[in-house]
Design a protein around this motif. Structure first.
Motif, PDB file in Angstrom:
ATOM      1  N   ILE A 296     -34.214  61.820  25.889  1.00 45.44           N
ATOM      2  CA  ILE A 296     -35.640  61.964  26.142  1.00 45.44           C
ATOM      3  C   ILE A 296     -36.401  61.046  25.196  1.00 45.44           C
ATOM      4  O   ILE A 296     -36.387  61.246  23.977  1.00 45.44           O
ATOM      5  N   ARG A 297     -37.041  60.036  25.751  1.00 44.16           N
ATOM      6  CA  ARG A 297     -37.833  59.101  24.949  1.00 44.16           C
ATOM      7  C   ARG A 297     -39.200  59.719  24.723  1.00 44.16           C
ATOM      8  O   ARG A 297     -39.883  60.119  25.666  1.00 44.16           O
ATOM      9  N   ILE A 298     -39.609  59.799  23.445  1.00 40.87           N
ATOM     10  CA  ILE A 298     -40.913  60.339  23.076  1.00 40.87           C
ATOM     11  C   ILE A 298     -41.736  59.188  22.525  1.00 40.87           C
ATOM     12  O   ILE A 298     -41.305  58.480  21.613  1.00 40.87           O
TER      13      ILE A 298
ATOM     14  N   GLN B 167     -38.656  61.240  29.727  1.00 40.62           N
ATOM     15  CA  GLN B 167     -39.582  60.816  28.681  1.00 40.62           C
ATOM     16  C   GLN B 167     -40.787  61.737  28.683  1.00 40.62           C
ATOM     17  O   GLN B 167     -41.080  62.400  29.674  1.00 40.62           O
ATOM     18  N   ARG B 168     -41.439  61.793  27.527  1.00 41.68           N
ATOM     19  CA  ARG B 168     -42.672  62.563  27.426  1.00 41.68           C
ATOM     20  C   ARG B 168     -43.557  61.919  26.369  1.00 41.68           C
ATOM     21  O   ARG B 168     -43.073  61.204  25.488  1.00 41.68           O
ATOM     22  N   LYS B 169     -44.835  62.189  26.474  1.00 38.48           N
ATOM     23  CA  LYS B 169     -45.773  61.639  25.517  1.00 38.48           C
ATOM     24  C   LYS B 169     -45.751  62.455  24.231  1.00 38.48           C
ATOM     25  O   LYS B 169     -45.566  63.662  24.251  1.00 38.48           O
ATOM     26  N   GLY B 170     -45.908  61.730  23.136  1.00 44.68           N
ATOM     27  CA  GLY B 170     -45.969  62.351  21.820  1.00 44.68           C
ATOM     28  C   GLY B 170     -46.685  61.417  20.865  1.00 44.68           C
ATOM     29  O   GLY B 170     -46.798  60.216  21.135  1.00 44.68           O
ATOM     30  N   PRO B 171     -47.147  61.922  19.734  1.00 44.27           N
ATOM     31  CA  PRO B 171     -47.922  61.088  18.808  1.00 44.27           C
ATOM     32  C   PRO B 171     -47.098  60.012  18.100  1.00 44.27           C
ATOM     33  O   PRO B 171     -47.623  58.966  17.734  1.00 44.27           O
ATOM     34  N   THR B 172     -45.802  60.273  17.884  1.00 42.33           N
ATOM     35  CA  THR B 172     -44.944  59.293  17.226  1.00 42.33           C
ATOM     36  C   THR B 172     -43.723  59.025  18.106  1.00 42.33           C
ATOM     37  O   THR B 172     -43.372  59.828  18.965  1.00 42.33           O
ATOM     38  N   GLN B 173     -43.048  57.901  17.835  1.00 43.18           N
ATOM     39  CA  GLN B 173     -41.889  57.547  18.642  1.00 43.18           C
ATOM     40  C   GLN B 173     -40.626  58.196  18.095  1.00 43.18           C
ATOM     41  O   GLN B 173     -40.423  58.272  16.885  1.00 43.18           O
ATOM     42  N   ALA B 174     -39.792  58.662  19.014  1.00 41.41           N
ATOM     43  CA  ALA B 174     -38.514  59.270  18.675  1.00 41.41           C
ATOM     44  C   ALA B 174     -37.690  59.363  19.956  1.00 41.41           C
ATOM     45  O   ALA B 174     -38.182  59.072  21.046  1.00 41.41           O
ATOM     46  N   VAL B 175     -36.432  59.755  19.815  1.00 40.94           N
ATOM     47  CA  VAL B 175     -35.577  60.035  20.960  1.00 40.94           C
ATOM     48  C   VAL B 175     -34.948  61.398  20.721  1.00 40.94           C
ATOM     49  O   VAL B 175     -34.331  61.629  19.673  1.00 40.94           O
ATOM     50  N   GLU B 176     -35.132  62.291  21.668  1.00 37.01           N
ATOM     51  CA  GLU B 176     -34.508  63.612  21.595  1.00 37.01           C
ATOM     52  C   GLU B 176     -33.236  63.578  22.431  1.00 37.01           C
ATOM     53  O   GLU B 176     -33.256  63.129  23.580  1.00 37.01           O
TER      54      GLU B 176
END
Length: 118
Positions: A60-62, A102-111
């Motif tokens: 999951i790309r954030i 993928q989902r929107k988030g304030p910072t980039q990360a991968v779950e």
């Protein structure tokens, strides 16, 4: 289920015009972080690193901005390779089904979510 959040910046590799050495370093770094962090989390959760059963791995790309679906997979390729390295398998091994979101988030990360296949 194992859930690990990797502090990685993923970009649309298909649309980048970076020098090949820049792309190679970004890919190598993302693959290494994914391998090390996922292997540690998997070992802590199960006491084993190798893949013991069929599994579904969801990447999951954030990020503040989403990618279109044909750029999502290439952006997560190095992460997928790192997870496969941590499981001590080839990423085309039929015991693992790879899913992408993928989902929107304030910072980039991968779950990374790994669970037994049903």
């Amino acid at each position: 289920m194992i859930v690990v959040t990797l502090p990685l910046v993923t970009v649309s590799e298909s649309n980048r015009r970076d020098h090949w050495t820049v792309r190679a370093k970004r890919s190598r770094d993302n693959r290494t972080v994914a391998r090390v962090m996922f292997a540690r989390a998997r070992f802590d959760a199960t006491g084993q690193i190798y893949l013991g059963c069929d599994a579904v791995v969801t990447l999951i790309r954030i990020s503040p901005r989403e990618l279109d679906d044909d750029n999502l997979r290439p952006a997560l390729k190095a992460v997928r390779d790192g997870i496969a390295d941590a499981l001590q398998i080839d990423d085309r091994d039929s015991r693992v089904k790879w899913e992408y979101a993928q989902r929107k988030g304030p910072t980039q990360a991968v779950e990374v979510r790994m669970e037994e296949a049903q």
